[in-house]
Scaffold this motif. Structure first.
Motif, PDB file in Angstrom:
ATOM      1  N   HIS A 190       0.801  -1.213   0.000  1.00  0.00           N
ATOM      2  CA  HIS A 190       0.000   0.000   0.000  1.00  0.00           C
ATOM      3  C   HIS A 190       0.838   1.270   0.000  1.00  0.00           C
ATOM      4  O   HIS A 190       0.304   2.360  -0.149  1.00  0.00           O
ATOM      5  CB  HIS A 190      -0.911   0.029   1.241  1.00  0.00           C
ATOM      6  CG  HIS A 190      -1.879  -1.111   1.304  1.00  0.00           C
ATOM      7  ND1 HIS A 190      -1.754  -2.135   2.213  1.00  0.00           N
ATOM      8  CD2 HIS A 190      -2.974  -1.391   0.556  1.00  0.00           C
ATOM      9  CE1 HIS A 190      -2.747  -2.994   2.035  1.00  0.00           C
ATOM     10  NE2 HIS A 190      -3.484  -2.572   1.030  1.00  0.00           N
ATOM     11  N   GLN A 191       2.121   1.127   0.195  1.00  0.00           N
ATOM     12  CA  GLN A 191       2.945   2.328   0.336  1.00  0.00           C
ATOM     13  C   GLN A 191       4.388   2.036  -0.068  1.00  0.00           C
ATOM     14  O   GLN A 191       4.823   0.883  -0.082  1.00  0.00           O
ATOM     15  CB  GLN A 191       2.895   2.830   1.782  1.00  0.00           C
ATOM     16  CG  GLN A 191       3.154   1.750   2.819  1.00  0.00           C
ATOM     17  CD  GLN A 191       2.844   2.194   4.212  1.00  0.00           C
ATOM     18  OE1 GLN A 191       3.273   3.271   4.622  1.00  0.00           O
ATOM     19  NE2 GLN A 191       2.111   1.391   4.978  1.00  0.00           N
ATOM     20  N   THR A 206      -3.387  -0.942  -4.608  1.00  0.00           N
ATOM     21  CA  THR A 206      -4.792  -0.616  -4.377  1.00  0.00           C
ATOM     22  C   THR A 206      -5.091   0.839  -4.756  1.00  0.00           C
ATOM     23  O   THR A 206      -5.441   1.661  -3.897  1.00  0.00           O
ATOM     24  CB  THR A 206      -5.160  -0.858  -2.898  1.00  0.00           C
ATOM     25  OG1 THR A 206      -4.241  -0.142  -2.057  1.00  0.00           O
ATOM     26  CG2 THR A 206      -5.091  -2.339  -2.557  1.00  0.00           C
ATOM     27  N   THR A 249     -16.469  -1.888   2.906  1.00  0.00           N
ATOM     28  CA  THR A 249     -15.272  -1.051   2.775  1.00  0.00           C
ATOM     29  C   THR A 249     -14.068  -1.957   2.562  1.00  0.00           C
ATOM     30  O   THR A 249     -14.075  -3.125   2.942  1.00  0.00           O
ATOM     31  CB  THR A 249     -15.055  -0.178   4.016  1.00  0.00           C
ATOM     32  OG1 THR A 249     -14.908  -1.022   5.165  1.00  0.00           O
ATOM     33  CG2 THR A 249     -16.239   0.768   4.224  1.00  0.00           C
ATOM     34  N   SER A 250     -13.048  -1.410   1.960  1.00  0.00           N
ATOM     35  CA  SER A 250     -11.865  -2.211   1.662  1.00  0.00           C
ATOM     36  C   SER A 250     -10.676  -1.297   1.455  1.00  0.00           C
ATOM     37  O   SER A 250     -10.829  -0.087   1.214  1.00  0.00           O
ATOM     38  CB  SER A 250     -12.115  -3.045   0.400  1.00  0.00           C
ATOM     39  OG  SER A 250     -10.939  -3.717  -0.006  1.00  0.00           O
ATOM     40  N   ASP A 251      -9.468  -1.880   1.537  1.00  0.00           N
ATOM     41  CA  ASP A 251      -8.270  -1.138   1.177  1.00  0.00           C
ATOM     42  C   ASP A 251      -8.239  -0.864  -0.321  1.00  0.00           C
ATOM     43  O   ASP A 251      -7.590   0.079  -0.774  1.00  0.00           O
ATOM     44  CB  ASP A 251      -7.021  -1.907   1.601  1.00  0.00           C
ATOM     45  CG  ASP A 251      -6.972  -3.302   0.996  1.00  0.00           C
ATOM     46  OD1 ASP A 251      -8.035  -3.929   0.857  1.00  0.00           O
ATOM     47  OD2 ASP A 251      -5.862  -3.784   0.681  1.00  0.00           O
ATOM     48  N   ALA A 252      -8.930  -1.712  -1.109  1.00  0.00           N
ATOM     49  CA  ALA A 252      -8.969  -1.568  -2.564  1.00  0.00           C
ATOM     50  C   ALA A 252     -10.251  -0.875  -2.996  1.00  0.00           C
ATOM     51  O   ALA A 252     -11.201  -0.734  -2.226  1.00  0.00           O
ATOM     52  CB  ALA A 252      -8.872  -2.939  -3.216  1.00  0.00           C
TER      53      ALA A 252
END
Length: 332
Positions: A190-191, A206, A249-252
């Motif tokens: 994610h980073q 994502t 909800t999701s990280d993607a």
């Protein structure tokens, strides 16, 4: 340019047939690969074992289980994943994961959770050890000479002699070099501080839109394969899909709509430079909708074309994995 398409599977079922049925759908649709989710605190079967179970009944789709490096010996990971590559005839991969969850650490009782930097230092070392162990047998190490009674050429087995902060591994492996040489290694990131520490072949990212996807792709080396994750709720009409999505909800990015509308979204993201899309089905019915409804639309629009290559490395356009201990590598 066509994109590659993968599906993420996450199920708690201990019934082998449930997994076989799901992966057979992906195989019949000629998807590029499936990933199998797993973590220590999750109820459900071991992802690597599930992948090994479905390997003999599939012929095309790549099989990429999650295996956590935290609390796990890299020697055991290397042998399990090499075995998967043999069973699948070169379709194996590995999604690396770390664990900072105290509850998961308590399950094993070995040590307290590590901080971010230590977790990823350990994970990076684990990846390096696994790669070395896969190379610890040269491709022609097995000679099986009945006349002389020699099965292995011992000169073609190598000690990897790895010493790091978290473990020391000498080797060689107890499993011959996998058919791919190096099964494909992937990670969800994610980073930047994650991908800067983990040198893998495939990154699952994502992005929220095409611009954020393009920004991520520009930050990664050109030889890396980037797959954008999308959670998909698919129905014949958008209203039903939105209703099923609810407050998910999701990280993607979370999509709810028809197969044609999702194809529009994927087409819009294609110019970002991503190699492909990994779809996370909203529920079990969405896997069927992906393989039955979405894939034909993507093919009709020229966005997806099933690969004709055999191994997962070839399918993803990764280079041939030269054994680091071979004479070819020494002379390179």
């Amino acid at each position: 340019m066509t994109l590659q398409v993968a599906v993420a599977l996450d199920d708690q079922s201990f019934a082998a047939q449930d997994w076989v049925a799901a992966v057979e759908r992906a195989d019949d649709a000629r998807l590029d690969f499936v990933t199998f989710d797993d973590r220590f605190g999750r109820q459900g079967p071991d992802a690597v074992l599930v992948a090994s179970r479905v390997a003999p009944v599939t012929r095309h789709v790549g099989l990429v289980p999650v295996a956590t490096t935290t609390h796990t010996e890299p020697f055991h990971l290397s042998t399990a994943l090499a075995t998967l590559d043999w069973v699948s005839q070169g379709r194996a991969g590995w999604q690396v994961r770390v664990s900072s969850d105290p509850a998961e650490a308590a399950l094993l009782g070995l040590r307290a959770p590590l901080g971010f930097d230590d977790l990823f230092t350990e994970a990076a070392d684990a990846v390096e050890v696994v790669r070395r162990l896969w190379d610890s047998w040269e491709d022609d190490a097995i000679i099986a000479d009945v006349a002389t009674g020699r099965f292995i050429d011992r000169d073609k087995l190598h000690y990897i002699d790895f010493t790091g902060e978290h473990f020391t591994v000498k080797g060689p492996s107890i499993v011959p070099r996998p058919p791919q040489g190096q099964p494909v290694i992937a990670a969800l990131t994610h980073q930047a501080r994650v991908w800067e520490r983990l040198d893998v072949d495939v990154y699952f990212v994502t992005p929220a839109d095409v611009d954020s996807a393009a920004k991520i792709v520009r930050q990664l080396p050109a030889e890396k394969k980037v797959f954008a994750d999308i959670v998909a709720f698919l129905d014949a009409d958008q209203e039903t899909a939105i209703r099923r999505r609810g407050a998910t909800t999701s990280d993607a990015a979370v999509f709810a709509g028809t197969a044609a509308q999702l194809a529009d979204l994927i087409a819009g993201w294609e110019p970002s430079g991503i190699a492909g899309i990994r779809l996370r089905p909203g529920d079990h019915s969405d896997l069927t909708a992906i393989t039955r409804d979405l894939v034909p639309v993507l093919r009709d629009r020229g966005l997806f074309e099933p690969a004709t290559t055999t191994t997962l490395r070839e399918r993803l356009g990764l280079p041939v994995a030269v054994n680091r201990y071979s004479p070819e590598a020494a002379n390179a």
